[in-house]
Design an enzyme around this catalytic site. Sequence first.
Site, PDB file in Angstrom:
ATOM      1  N   GLU A   1     -85.890 -13.727  45.624  1.00 47.63           N
ATOM      2  CA  GLU A   1     -86.614 -12.818  44.725  1.00 47.63           C
ATOM      3  C   GLU A   1     -88.092 -13.189  44.681  1.00 47.63           C
ATOM      4  O   GLU A   1     -88.507 -14.225  45.178  1.00 47.63           O
ATOM      5  CB  GLU A   1     -86.041 -12.923  43.301  1.00 47.63           C
ATOM      6  CG  GLU A   1     -85.100 -11.798  42.898  1.00 47.63           C
ATOM      7  CD  GLU A   1     -85.849 -10.526  42.511  1.00 47.63           C
ATOM      8  OE1 GLU A   1     -87.080 -10.436  42.758  1.00 47.63           O
ATOM      9  OE2 GLU A   1     -85.212  -9.624  41.964  1.00 47.63           O
TER      10      GLU A   1
ATOM     11  N   ARG B   1     -81.764 -15.501  30.518  1.00 50.87           N
ATOM     12  CA  ARG B   1     -82.765 -16.243  31.277  1.00 50.87           C
ATOM     13  C   ARG B   1     -83.959 -15.343  31.552  1.00 50.87           C
ATOM     14  O   ARG B   1     -83.902 -14.120  31.409  1.00 50.87           O
ATOM     15  CB  ARG B   1     -82.186 -16.734  32.605  1.00 50.87           C
ATOM     16  CG  ARG B   1     -81.709 -15.618  33.535  1.00 50.87           C
ATOM     17  CD  ARG B   1     -81.371 -16.148  34.914  1.00 50.87           C
ATOM     18  NE  ARG B   1     -80.801 -15.146  35.794  1.00 50.87           N
ATOM     19  CZ  ARG B   1     -81.490 -14.263  36.504  1.00 50.87           C
ATOM     20  NH1 ARG B   1     -82.816 -14.224  36.394  1.00 50.87           N
ATOM     21  NH2 ARG B   1     -80.887 -13.394  37.297  1.00 50.87           N
TER      22      ARG B   1
ATOM     23  N   ASN C   1     -86.485 -13.407  34.050  1.00 49.87           N
ATOM     24  CA  ASN C   1     -86.231 -12.644  35.263  1.00 49.87           C
ATOM     25  C   ASN C   1     -87.575 -12.369  35.951  1.00 49.87           C
ATOM     26  O   ASN C   1     -88.365 -13.289  36.128  1.00 49.87           O
ATOM     27  CB  ASN C   1     -85.468 -11.353  34.925  1.00 49.87           C
ATOM     28  CG  ASN C   1     -84.748 -10.775  36.128  1.00 49.87           C
ATOM     29  OD1 ASN C   1     -84.233 -11.517  36.968  1.00 49.87           O
ATOM     30  ND2 ASN C   1     -84.686  -9.465  36.214  1.00 49.87           N
TER      31      ASN C   1
ATOM     32  N   ASN D   1     -87.165  -5.873  34.839  1.00 50.33           N
ATOM     33  CA  ASN D   1     -87.360  -6.106  36.265  1.00 50.33           C
ATOM     34  C   ASN D   1     -88.749  -5.684  36.712  1.00 50.33           C
ATOM     35  O   ASN D   1     -89.727  -5.990  36.051  1.00 50.33           O
ATOM     36  CB  ASN D   1     -86.245  -5.412  37.064  1.00 50.33           C
ATOM     37  CG  ASN D   1     -85.436  -6.392  37.882  1.00 50.33           C
ATOM     38  OD1 ASN D   1     -85.965  -7.337  38.440  1.00 50.33           O
ATOM     39  ND2 ASN D   1     -84.136  -6.170  37.952  1.00 50.33           N
TER      40      ASN D   1
ATOM     41  N   ASP E   1     -85.342  -2.552  41.409  1.00 54.69           N
ATOM     42  CA  ASP E   1     -85.494  -3.987  41.158  1.00 54.69           C
ATOM     43  C   ASP E   1     -86.985  -4.321  41.229  1.00 54.69           C
ATOM     44  O   ASP E   1     -87.794  -3.686  40.568  1.00 54.69           O
ATOM     45  CB  ASP E   1     -84.649  -4.769  42.165  1.00 54.69           C
ATOM     46  CG  ASP E   1     -84.303  -6.173  41.692  1.00 54.69           C
ATOM     47  OD1 ASP E   1     -85.140  -6.800  41.014  1.00 54.69           O
ATOM     48  OD2 ASP E   1     -83.218  -6.664  42.024  1.00 54.69           O
TER      49      ASP E   1
END
Length: 299
Positions: free
Chosen positions: A18, A105, A107, A153, A201
């Site tokens: 990512e 958490r 991101n 995101n 995303d």
Amino acid sequence: MDMLRAHVCAPPAGRLCEGPVWDSRTAELLWVDIRAGQIHRAALAGDPPDLVKQATITLDPPLSAVLPTASGGVLAALGDNIFRVADDGTRTLLATLPLPRAGARLNDAKVDPRGRLLAGTVAEDRVAGSAALYRLDPDGALTALLTGVTISNGLGWSPDGRTLYYADSATFQVDAIDYDLETGTLGARRKFAAFDDGEPDGLTVDADGCVWIAVWGAGEVRAFHPDGRPRAAVAVGPAQVSSCTFAGPGLDILVITTAAEGDAAREPDAGRLFACTPGATGLPATPFADIGPAPADGR
């Protein structure tokens, strides 16, 4: 609409790669493997362009984002903490986010054109409305910008910095939000692009204002003009396309990260990085303004 295809790059597969970002100071690509807690660096070389691995730092998973800083190190988002990490791995805690659920958490995270950090959260069980989007200022002040989010995101700004593109992946759309560069606050919000075959995303914006969006589950990156019209689609291969950025000295190479989560781990090249030259130029990444004055010209 242009139909393009990306090619696989040399670095070995990760599990949940990512957050790619081009670090112009070192002429290297940075990205993370969230599950492994790793920050990777690679240089670009060859034609077609490929990635040559330079170094890996292993920290504590989950490690969801890495971003350059003005002081020369990087910011790393680990669990619910944001650290400055020096080249030798030394950490300085900058902020701890107030995450309300076990299993939540940090991101996706990006730095705005004035050097502030925007960082979103997610709960691993994806309970609706359990996540948020925060702003961390260089002086350490932490502000909640959006609450009631499910999967915070993709983040990216228009070339003038006045529009924030944002994905709450669970809504299957990317929104355009008015952004006040002077204060880092949000204004009016509207739907920009919607998806019926996957979740938006990570994303990036090019110098012409087109928005390039990784579509998790669809195996593609899709680009849209500033008015929302389709601009291009990049076929990647693995279904779990997680993010993208423009890289290289000319910021003209689109680098794409993928994941190998669950059943998708059996797909060829899942978890690898991909690249293509799409005929567009990206915007330079602004480092987190932890030293010196913030940029004053919007980019």
